[in-house]
Design an enzyme around this catalytic site. Structure first.
Site, PDB file in Angstrom:
ATOM      1  N   GLU A   1       6.549   0.315  11.926  1.00  0.00           N
ATOM      2  CA  GLU A   1       6.228  -0.589  13.037  1.00  0.00           C
ATOM      3  C   GLU A   1       6.529   0.030  14.404  1.00  0.00           C
ATOM      4  O   GLU A   1       5.774  -0.162  15.355  1.00  0.00           O
ATOM      5  CB  GLU A   1       6.976  -1.920  12.896  1.00  0.00           C
ATOM      6  CG  GLU A   1       6.365  -2.874  11.880  1.00  0.00           C
ATOM      7  CD  GLU A   1       6.769  -2.554  10.452  1.00  0.00           C
ATOM      8  OE1 GLU A   1       7.609  -1.652  10.251  1.00  0.00           O
ATOM      9  OE2 GLU A   1       6.241  -3.203   9.526  1.00  0.00           O
TER      10      GLU A   1
ATOM     11  N   HIS B   1      10.539 -14.237   5.822  1.00  0.00           N
ATOM     12  CA  HIS B   1       9.097 -14.128   6.063  1.00  0.00           C
ATOM     13  C   HIS B   1       8.480 -15.428   6.575  1.00  0.00           C
ATOM     14  O   HIS B   1       7.270 -15.544   6.654  1.00  0.00           O
ATOM     15  CB  HIS B   1       8.368 -13.741   4.769  1.00  0.00           C
ATOM     16  CG  HIS B   1       8.694 -12.378   4.260  1.00  0.00           C
ATOM     17  ND1 HIS B   1       9.844 -12.097   3.569  1.00  0.00           N
ATOM     18  CD2 HIS B   1       8.020 -11.199   4.349  1.00  0.00           C
ATOM     19  CE1 HIS B   1       9.850 -10.814   3.237  1.00  0.00           C
ATOM     20  NE2 HIS B   1       8.776 -10.249   3.694  1.00  0.00           N
TER      21      HIS B   1
END
Lengths: 325, 352
Positions: free
Chosen positions: A56, A125
């Site tokens: 990322e 999540h």
């Protein structure tokens, strides 16, 4: 007007149309465009549609550098929490570089991520982290709640010369709605009144707009007229539209999937307190409870706001007299 | 080739080389004079420079050697220790110094300061003050060059400390996978802020050069004497050729020694700040190390070589040095006279 277009398809449509419009738009992320059968890859080729490793920091940082030098990258990050491993790039790089350069460079970058996946994804999540980004000058944050807004705000995000975090509620992915054909741009920074009403203002974000509209429908049957305001953009926030509605109805319920003290609702409550003082008699926040998102279904349902909690909060504020405008 | 033509072309080459060597020496001296002036300003004009400034004295051979291979439109993406690079690109020293002073005539109108110089008109898009993060930005500039097929390459400079950041590893991996046109110049000045690199680098601990990290990405890696601009030029030229040919990134470790401390002393206003002694002395009590590396001062060594090779005479070297000193002094005076920004200008440039 495409009737019944899915939310996810509306996003994809906007990306495809913008990539057709502007050769500088590139699109990459993890686990996408993996085979030559991929329709985006077929249409735009492997220079502009790329697969990225699980990196990322580099994915976002490369997007920033590419944006500084002439491309308009869209980085597919899948889940908003994945940005947390690269938060320097999101918070301390993308929104600061233009300012530090005295306006010499710009960073036209879109960071696309889903959020709030309340389907048993447990503690890492399913969270809502937009509050960490909506207070960062230089960074724009959009949260579309309908397929039409999903298309229009994606187009706007790609065309914007500032970095834009595009957050889509996972729970709306399969929802269908009317989506205008062809060029359709929803301006960033403009709230939308999703339902007009006179007794109470419900400000709701993302997935919560859908729940607020369902609650308003139920309340209407009981004779309560609720106005549902969708900010659509959290940064920069359309304070005027929200405050005007609050002043009009005199009662406010703020609905946010985030925990109370890290919610956009808390920020909006502050704006209403300052700008609608004397006009609003009652305000309630319906937010997630102060817990991480649990795995098991009854636990998850308990933590996250729902229609019943909204109806209950509206009835509580209705017990207060509205201030005469 | 007929003998006469060969002789003439050899002569021409000598002349071109001499011009380039003089250009290189000039740029190195301009960088050194600029950094020395910044240091002096802390003493002569206390309070004029705020925050944290980081100097590139000692890095001149690495900067100029690498950039001597650059073509006009190639991108240059250094770290926050960024004064040297735009000097080579031709950015006016006046605007650079004014930025270090936080003045309106600064390159960034006083919004960036010493750590955040930017001159995109000369292909220097800006820097990050967070160690290692700009390696990803530089890699992104290489993506732009590749997608646009512009023929540009990127010179990405960063320190030994930055090579321990995730951004370094992630970026080099992606650049290798995508075969991006970029040269990573790892400037090993031997100290990551205040810590000697032997205390924090796995390759160093094992007695290996830091360029060994290239092996992890299956790309070429080389270590070169970063006090010798011609040696740097030779190695970087190879890496640049590879990038231009579309074969992807390389990692070049230029090993030299930072001649000033990491930055000026961190103080809280109104306590004045200036440059302390080098960490070798101030932290580790190792004056011997510091004195040893001072004898390898890239400018002194290059000057002696050019005199010996008759590329320069004592007189022409002095002319170059005097011109650089005058240019930097003019920049200081310009910056001192430049107005401070008006407070309300602070809300400009937030959004594009």
């Amino acid at each position: 007007m495409a009737k019944g277009m899915m939310y996810a398809d509306a996003i994809a449509t906007a990306i495809i149309e913008e990539m057709q419009r502007d050769p500088n738009v590139v699109f990459y992320g993890q686990n996408m465009a993996m085979t030559e059968r991929d329709p985006m890859l077929k249409k735009f080729g492997k220079e502009r549609v790329r697969i990225a490793p699980i990196s990322e920091t580099a994915e976002i940082g490369i997007g920033i550098g590419a944006a500084m030098t002439g491309l308009r990258p869209i980085v597919e990050l899948w889940m908003s929490e994945f940005m947390l491993v690269a938060f320097d790039q999101v918070i301390n790089e993308a929104p600061r570089l233009r300012y530090m350069s005295g306006g010499q460079v710009s960073v036209p970058l879109v960071l696309k991520a889903g959020y709030g996946f309340c389907a048993g994804w447990a503690g890492q999540h399913s969270n809502v982290i937009y509050h960490t980004m909506m207070g960062i000058p230089g960074l724009k944050v959009v949260v579309p709640s309908t397929p039409a807004d999903a298309k229009g705000l994606m187009a706007a995000a790609i065309r914007d010369d500032s970095p834009v975090v595009y957050l889509h509620p996972y729970m709306l992915t399969l929802d269908k709605g009317e989506v205008p054909d062809g060029e359709y741009v929803v301006p960033i920074g403009v709230a939308d009144i999703k339902r007009a009403g006179t007794d109470v203002t419900i400000v709701a974000i993302g997935w919560m707009v859908k729940k607020a509209l369902a609650a308003a429908e139920r309340l209407a049957k009981e004779g309560i007229s609720a106005e549902v305001v969708d900010p659509r953009t959290l940064a920069p926030l359309d304070v005027a539209t929200i405050v005007n509605s609050a002043k009009k109805t005199g009662r406010v319920v703020l609905v946010d999937q985030a925990p109370r003290h890290s919610s956009a609702a808390a920020v909006i409550a502050g704006e209403i307190a300052e700008h609608a003082v004397g006009c609003v008699n009652a305000l309630r926040m319906v937010t997630a409870l102060d817990a991480p998102i649990p795995y098991s279904e009854p636990l998850e349902n308990y933590v996250v706001p729902n229609e019943d909690k909204i109806v209950e909060a509206v009835k509580a504020v209705m017990a207060h007299e509205a201030v005469a405008a | 080739m007929p003998q006469k033509t060969a002789k003439r072309s050899a002569l021409r080459r000598v002349k071109t080389d001499s011009n380039r060597l003089r250009w290189m020496y000039t740029q190195m001296v301009r960088i050194r004079e600029f950094e020395e002036a910044v240091k002096r300003v802390f003493i002569e004009h206390p309070g004029v420079i705020r925050g944290h400034s980081h100097l590139g004295d000692g890095a001149e051979a690495s900067i100029v050697g690498a950039l001597s291979t650059r073509r006009d439109t190639d991108f240059v993406m250094p770290s926050y220790r960024c004064h040297g690079y735009p000097i080579v690109l031709g950015t006016p020293l006046r605007n650079m110094m004014a930025e270090v002073f936080g003045r309106r005539d600064g390159l960034c109108h006083g919004f960036g300061g010493s750590m955040h110089l930017a001159d995109p008109s000369r292909y220097f898009p800006g820097t990050s003050g967070i160690i290692g993060q700009s390696i990803a930005h530089a890699t992104g500039a290489a993506l732009t060059a590749q997608v646009k097929k512009s023929g540009q390459i990127v010179y990405c400079f960063f320190g030994d400390g930055a090579s321990k950041q995730g951004a370094f590893f992630e970026s080099l991996n992606m650049a290798a996978v995508w075969k991006l046109p970029i040269v990573y110049v790892l400037e090993n000045n031997q100290y990551q802020a205040y810590t000697h690199f032997s205390l924090e680098d796995a390759n160093a601990v094992a007695g290996d050069p830091l360029s060994k990290k290239a092996e992890a990405f299956s790309i070429p890696g080389a270590t070169v004497d970063g006090t010798d601009p011609e040696a740097v030029r030779k190695v970087v030229a190879k890496a640049a050729d590879r990038a231009r040919a579309g074969h992807g990134p390389s990692l070049v470790e230029t090993k030299f020694y930072r001649l000033s401390a990491h930055g000026n002393v961190i103080t809280v206003p109104p306590l004045p700040t200036q440059f302390p002694e080098h960490e070798a002395v101030a932290v580790y009590g190792n004056r011997k190390e510091f004195e040893h590396w001072k004898t390898k001062d890239p400018i002194k060594r290059f000057r002696a070589r050019l005199l010996k090779n008759r590329v320069l005479t004592e007189a022409s070297a002095k002319r170059i040095e005097a011109a650089a000193r005058a240019e930097v002094e003019d920049a200081v005076q310009f910056a001192l006279a430049s107005p401070l920004p008006a407070p309300e200008e602070a809300l400009q440039y937030v959004y594009a």
